[in-house]
Structure formats: C-alpha cells, structure tokens
Design a protein around this motif. Structure first.
Motif, PDB file in Angstrom:
ATOM      1  N   MET A 113       0.848  -1.209   0.000  1.00 61.46           N
ATOM      2  CA  MET A 113       0.000   0.000   0.000  1.00 61.46           C
ATOM      3  C   MET A 113       0.873   1.245   0.000  1.00 61.46           C
ATOM      4  N   GLU A 114       1.880   1.202   0.859  1.00 67.31           N
ATOM      5  CA  GLU A 114       2.766   2.362   1.008  1.00 67.31           C
ATOM      6  C   GLU A 114       3.414   2.729  -0.334  1.00 67.31           C
ATOM      7  N   VAL A 115       3.958   1.715  -1.035  1.00 66.43           N
ATOM      8  CA  VAL A 115       4.640   2.014  -2.299  1.00 66.43           C
ATOM      9  C   VAL A 115       3.659   2.325  -3.434  1.00 66.43           C
ATOM     10  N   SER A 116       2.351   2.031  -3.206  1.00 68.94           N
ATOM     11  CA  SER A 116       1.350   2.430  -4.209  1.00 68.94           C
ATOM     12  C   SER A 116       0.819   3.833  -3.891  1.00 68.94           C
ATOM     13  N   ALA A 117       1.520   4.552  -3.037  1.00 71.15           N
ATOM     14  CA  ALA A 117       1.134   5.915  -2.638  1.00 71.15           C
ATOM     15  C   ALA A 117      -0.207   5.948  -1.926  1.00 71.15           C
ATOM     16  N   ILE A 118      -0.529   4.843  -1.228  1.00 67.00           N
ATOM     17  CA  ILE A 118      -1.749   4.806  -0.406  1.00 67.00           C
ATOM     18  C   ILE A 118      -1.287   4.846   1.050  1.00 67.00           C
TER      19      ILE A 118
ATOM     20  N   TYR B 247      -6.029   4.082   5.925  1.00 68.81           N
ATOM     21  CA  TYR B 247      -6.965   3.101   5.384  1.00 68.81           C
ATOM     22  C   TYR B 247      -7.221   1.960   6.376  1.00 68.81           C
TER      23      TYR B 247
END
Lengths: 257, 263
Positions: free
Chosen positions: B135-140, B145
């Motif tokens: 999630m972190e590397v997908s800019a989320i 969340y």
C-alpha cells in the motif's frame, strides 16, 4: 493525460546512489553502495541471501531510511522528501514484491482498481476498467480478473503483482526476487515479462535476484553484491568472464542448481 | 519499537528501556491517529465495512452473554433480598448493576476477545506478507486506510453494542422477575429506572467509548508492528486481547473513581 510510456533519454540518470550505508544494530547491511540507473536500462543486483539487496530497493522506495549516503530518484533526494513529496515520487516507482503482496481480501480486479481509486479519484469507471484490462492483457492474465489471490499460482500472483504496479504507469520498476520459488518454465515466463514491460512501457528497472538465468535474461548490466557492497559491475560477460573466485563460485553454484 | 540495546547493559535496564521505548511508540501511534483522523481523504466505505464487522462479529455472543448475565445476576441476587423481604428492589438493583458496570464491561471484554484478536491477526498478517508495504509504495496511506478506520469503528460501535447489551441484560432480568413475581413490563421498567441518573448513562457511554478506543488502538498497534512471520500473527492476536483486557480493567477502576468523585 499522462502517456502510458515515457520518452527515452538514454543518458538521463533516473536513480543515483552514492556512499549508502545501512545497519540494523550490529548488522552492517549496506556498506558504501554506489549505483547509477539510466533511463530505459535494466540493472540486475545479484547476490546471495542476506547481502542487503532487498534493503537497497526498500531504501530507494522510501520504505527504509538509510544511515548515511545519497539516494536520488528522478532528481529528488528520497531522504529529504516530505510525506506529499514521497507520495508523488512513489507514483513514478513500481515495486514488485517477492511474493506478490496481493491484498488477499480483494479479487484481482479490486487489487488493480484499489491504487487507481486512491490516486486517480477523477477517473471514470469505464476508464478504470480499460486500464485494468490493458495491464491484465500485458501480463497475460485477463481471465483471472474475478479470481481471489488464494486461487492463483505463485507465478500468477507475481504477474498480478507486476500488473498492479504497472497500473499507475511507473517510470521505474523495482523487482524483488521476481523468480524466487518458481519452476524453470515460469521463471522464463517472468523473465520474458520483465523484458516485455521494459520494451512496451519504456521503464527502467532494478531487479534483485540470486538467479543467474534471470540476471542473464533481463539485465543490461549486472552488479554483484557481497557483504553490503558491490564487488563487480558490468554486463553479464564482463562480470562472469572475470577470474574472481567468488563470482566463479556463484556461477558454478547456479549452474549446478 | 525496540530501543537500541547496548552490549553489557544489565537485563533490568534493558527491560526498562524497552518498556519506555514501547510507551513512547504507542503515544506516537495515538498522536498520529488524532492527526490523520481529521485529514482527508476520509475512508468512509472502509469505516462502514469495519463497523459492520465489529457489530457482526460480536452481536451473537453479546446477545447470549448479555441475556444470561441479566438472568443469572437476578437469580443470584434474589435470595439475599428475599431475606429482608425486599425482592421488589430487584429491578432497581439489577438495572444499576447492568447499566453502571456489567453492560460496558461485558461488551468490552467480548469485543476485546472477538474483534481485538481479529484486527490484530488481520493487520499482522498483512504486515508479514508485505501487503502494508505494498500500500505504502502504491502511494496509499495504510495508516489511514487500515488503522484510522478500525479505531473509529471500534470506538463508535462499542457504545452502541453496550446499549444493546444493557437492553438484552434487562430483558434477561425481566424474564426471571416476571416468572417469580409476575411483574408487568411497565412496572419493571418504572422500578428499574427509578435510581438511574443521566450521570450513570453518560458515564457508561464514556466508558464504552474509552474501551472501544483502547481495543482499536491496542489491536491495530500490535498488528501494524508485527514481526517474526507467521509466528508474529498469532502473537499479535494474543497480545491484543491480553493487553486490551488488562487496560479495560484499569480504565474501569479509574472511571468509577472519577464518577464517584463527581457524584
């Protein structure tokens, strides 16, 4: 609208790493790493388990902080970025995890839609579906759209992991052990896919592996890592024609395997 | 987590270091929650999904436990009151016990067991399989969340579940009173609420809010900081329940002291 592929300036350095050090307690994982990745290039970081390869790409993605040294990605110093800056940079970086890291409570389609919904909220459903179909077709798994991750094989999970990364149209791909734990035929498919991604989406990549076949098939350049630093860099023939005993050992080991 | 350990340092000192380091991390975790909860984007869908899970997971058990608690507590109290010929005080006594103490406590303990362990295990599993990093590397923002939505869900659902436990508990008590004294519903309700003040209701709601927040924070923290692969998942689930229950009892004592001082 941002294009799906990127213009190539072969001389542009997209990742510049200099004097990188990272320790966990007394375990000195990275000890002065230097690396330059140019646009459109695939660099393979080759080394045995525990040499610090995965730590290196986690630092590039901002998941870990270095103790010292410079990590510049697309001209930006990763360590100096604030939350918003890091978020923007990560949109240009694709990180493929060793085991896919798919969200196991979501279907394949939801896995792909999730980063899109969060990062491109203005996108219509039709556009989103089109983008999902495009990346699924690119990894050759259009038929798995409604399957759950638990229903996929190891190779399929990795492909979906790559598709989920591609959906945000990254400029740089970071692959963590893309062929680990796969049979030789699936390994070849993944190697071909990495090359297809580079050709079709014009990405630059760092591929972390201990698999020589993967290194030979995907790497424009190879950097061999030992005890937290690179001991040899160059193309496959340059690195492996060298008489260095360790490299010969590595070659023989992989050959026997 | 984990303080820097110096070689040769005494074991007690290391333990104390680790304790204060953990306390510091938990406060950072809580302050991050308060910072992120008011910032957009608001993950409303995930919050509603979590509320549904919190309610859905504990409703059956709460119904059963609440009803039996009310029923058994009434049965156990009757002989003592009967000695003084005061069985007519049963509704009042039971309602005080249920509303002031039993409903918030029973609800919190059940939720700590059912919901806390589930949140701890789920987040820990996501952590060790690198889904949180993904999630972190997908800019989320995974904190927003996963953590903010779950803490909000437990904090808001606990008071609602507590009200439900109270009603079910009183229903159990009414059944016993009705079967023995043939008391009507109206008389039971009238007697039950004679000695209940707004302070009692308010204090119970505050207790439930605090317990819900505690369960959410403890289980999310344990899950979010899980290590050691699959072993860490079990550990996170287990530690979430143990620490949540321990803190709930401490908070119960503190809140009762505070309410008695106000009363």
């Amino acid at each position: 609208m941002k294009p799906f592929t990127h213009d190539i300036d072969w001389h542009e350095t997209v990742i510049h790493i200099q004097d990188l050090y990272k320790s966990f307690g007394d375990n000195h994982v990275l000890q002065g790493v230097h690396l330059d990745l140019h646009r459109g290039e695939n660099i393979v970081v080759l080394g045995r388990s525990g040499t610090g390869k995965s730590v290196l790409i986690k630092i590039i993605a901002g998941l870990l902080k270095p103790d010292s040294g410079t990590v510049r990605v697309l001209g930006q110093d990763v360590d100096q970025l604030d939350t918003a800056g890091l978020r923007d940079l990560r949109l240009k970086l694709g990180f493929c995890f060793q085991h896919g890291a798919l969200y196991d409570s979501m279907t394949v389609c939801e896995n792909l839609a999730f980063p899109l919904k969060r990062n491109e909220p203005g996108m219509t459903r039709a556009e989103r579906d089109r983008r999902i179909d495009l990346v699924l077709e690119a990894v050759g798994l259009a038929h798995t759209k409604n399957q759950m991750p638990a229903e996929l094989s190891g190779g399929q999970r990795k492909r979906i992991g790559i598709a989920r990364t591609l959906i945000l149209r990254p400029e740089i791909m970071l692959y963590d052990e893309p062929t680990a734990g796969l049979d030789p035929i699936t390994c070849t498919e993944i190697n071909n896919l990495i090359n297809e991604v580079q050709g079709r989406f014009k990405t630059s990549s760092i591929i972390i592996t201990h698999d020589l076949t993967c290194a030979k098939a995907t790497g424009d350049n190879i950097a061999v890592m030992k005890e937290g630093r690179f001991i040899r860099q160059g193309n496959f023939n340059e690195v492996f024609s060298d008489g260095d005993e360790l490299i010969r050992e590595f070659y023989d080991y992989n050959f026997i395997q | 987590m984990g303080s820097a350990e110096q070689p040769g340092k005494p074991v007690i000192s290391k333990g104390v270091d680790r304790f204060f380091s953990d306390v510091h991390e938990i406060f950072r975790f809580i302050s991050r929650f308060f910072k992120e909860v008011f910032l957009p984007p608001f993950e409303l869908r995930e919050f509603i999904r979590q509320c549904f899970y919190v309610g859905n997971k504990s409703l059956m058990l709460i119904s059963l436990t609440g009803f039996i608690t009310g029923l058994v507590f009434t049965k156990q109290s009757r002989p003592s009151l009967a000695e003084f010929g005061a069985t007519s005080w049963l509704p009042s006594l039971i309602s005080i016990a249920i509303i002031r103490a039993l409903a918030p406590l029973v609800t919190a303990l059940i939720c700590a067991g059912k919901v806390g362990s589930s949140i701890g295990a789920e987040l820990a599993s996501m952590k060790v399989t690198e889904q949180i990093d993904a999630m972190e590397v997908s800019a989320i923002n995974p904190f927003k969340y996963l953590v903010v939505t779950r803490i909000m869900a437990t904090t808001i659902c606990l008071p609602l579940l507590m009200c439900y436990t109270g009603i079910i508990g009183l229903a159990g008590a009414f059944l016993d009173v009705h079967l023995n004294e043939q008391t009507s519903v109206q008389t039971f309700i009238q007697n039950a609420f004679t000695n209940i003040s707004f302070l009692d209701l308010g204090a119970s709601l505050v207790k439930a809010l605090v317990y819900g927040f505690t369960i959410g924070v403890v289980s999310c923290y344990q899950g979010f900081h899980a290590t050691q692969g699959t072993q860490g998942v079990g550990k996170a689930a287990n530690v979430s329940v143990v620490i949540s229950m321990f803190l709930i009892f401490i908070e119960e004592v503190l809140i009762v002291q505070l309410v008695n001082a106000i009363r």
